[in-house]
Design a protein around this motif. Structure first.
Motif, short mmCIF file in Angstrom:
data_model
loop_
_atom_site.label_atom_id
_atom_site.label_comp_id
_atom_site.label_asym_id
_atom_site.label_seq_id
_atom_site.Cartn_x
_atom_site.Cartn_y
_atom_site.Cartn_z
N CYS A 62 28.55 40.46 3.27
CA CYS A 62 29.22 39.17 3.50
C CYS A 62 30.73 39.35 3.57
O CYS A 62 31.40 38.79 4.46
CB CYS A 62 28.87 38.19 2.37
N MET A 63 31.28 40.14 2.66
CA MET A 63 32.72 40.36 2.66
C MET A 63 33.16 41.04 3.95
O MET A 63 34.17 40.67 4.57
CB MET A 63 33.12 41.23 1.45
N ASN A 64 32.41 42.05 4.37
CA ASN A 64 32.76 42.78 5.59
C ASN A 64 32.71 41.86 6.81
O ASN A 64 33.59 41.94 7.69
CB ASN A 64 31.80 43.95 5.80
N LYS A 68 35.70 40.99 9.26
CA LYS A 68 35.59 41.57 10.61
C LYS A 68 35.48 40.52 11.71
O LYS A 68 36.05 40.67 12.79
CB LYS A 68 34.35 42.48 10.63
N LEU A 69 34.72 39.44 11.43
CA LEU A 69 34.40 38.50 12.50
C LEU A 69 35.30 37.26 12.53
O LEU A 69 35.34 36.56 13.54
CB LEU A 69 32.94 38.04 12.37
N ILE A 79 27.08 32.82 6.72
CA ILE A 79 27.60 33.85 5.80
C ILE A 79 27.86 33.27 4.41
O ILE A 79 27.49 33.87 3.39
CB ILE A 79 28.89 34.48 6.38
N LEU A 80 28.46 32.09 4.36
CA LEU A 80 28.73 31.47 3.05
C LEU A 80 27.44 31.13 2.31
O LEU A 80 27.33 31.33 1.10
CB LEU A 80 29.57 30.20 3.24
N ALA A 81 26.46 30.63 3.07
CA ALA A 81 25.18 30.29 2.45
C ALA A 81 24.46 31.54 1.95
O ALA A 81 23.86 31.54 0.86
CB ALA A 81 24.30 29.53 3.44
N CYS A 82 24.51 32.61 2.72
CA CYS A 82 23.88 33.86 2.29
C CYS A 82 24.54 34.39 1.03
O CYS A 82 23.87 34.93 0.14
CB CYS A 82 23.96 34.91 3.41
#
Length: 219
Positions: A62-64, A68-69, A79-82
């Protein structure tokens, strides 16, 4: 764009694998309690290690991806939900291990007959975990909503079992230690149900953008 989609799919795959470990841990922990089988405890401890490894892996992914994106809209929601679901799953693993460790101690105490409500509590909790994970994998909002509705059932079963155990302790003090163990089992299951509810809420957020936390689902 292709690389971005590949990275996001990899994140979902990591989380789905972690969910599989949590399901197996809960199954082994609760089945050991039902069967009075202490041999499952070692398996639960090994699965817990895998869950913790996944926890770190998903966190880092998630941090990467955020770095990156520079995601926005649906990708950012995913991503936040994951990231949040990752923590929920890790805590589910901890509660399953609590049940497993508690079972190892309980088996040396006076046996409490498996009441129908307790078995139903186990089955309902396991179903909530499975269906919340299925709703994530399949982006199934309707299934996620079903999980939210079932949370009240688990809460009621936990409360009923707690009352039953208190009555049993009053009636026969020889059951005090065993009954206290069962109250803790029920609390751990109820917390797992709450965490499955969190995941269902995140699935609705990812898929629709709607925030249904704190009763928003019922409005």
């Amino acid at each position: 764009m292709v690389e971005e989609l590949k990275n996001l799919q990899q994140l979902k795959n990591f989380l789905a694998s972690m969910g599989g470990y949590v399901e197996e841990s809960l199954k082994q922990a609760t089945q050991a309690l039902i069967d009075r089988n202490p041999n499952n405890h070692e398996n639960v401890e090994k699965i817990e290690q895998k869950i913790n490894e996944c926890h770190l892996q998903v966190d880092q992914t998630c941090m990467n991806l955020l770095a990156k994106l520079s995601p926005f809209a649906s990708d950012l929601r995913l991503i936040l939900a994951c990231y949040k679901m990752n923590n929920d799953l890790e805590r589910m693993g901890d509660h399953a291990r609590n049940i497993s460790r508690g079972t190892s101690q309980y088996l040396s105490k006076k046996e409490i007959p498996h009441e129908k409500d307790f078995l139903q509590l186990i089955n309902e909790t396991r179903s909530m975990v499975k269906e919340s994970l299925d709703s994530f994998v399949n982006k199934d909002i309707e299934k996620a909503k079903e999980v939210l509705l079932r949370d009240d059932i688990v809460d009621e079963l936990k409360n009923t079992l707690t009352i039953q155990m208190k009555e049993l302790m009053k009636k026969d003090p020889d059951y005090v230690e065993s009954a206290l163990d069962f109250i803790l089992f029920a609390r751990n299951l109820e917390r797992i149900g709450d965490l499955a509810t969190n995941i269902a809420e995140e699935v609705i957020f990812i898929t629709s953008g709607d925030d249904v936390r704190h009763g928003g689902f019922l409005k």
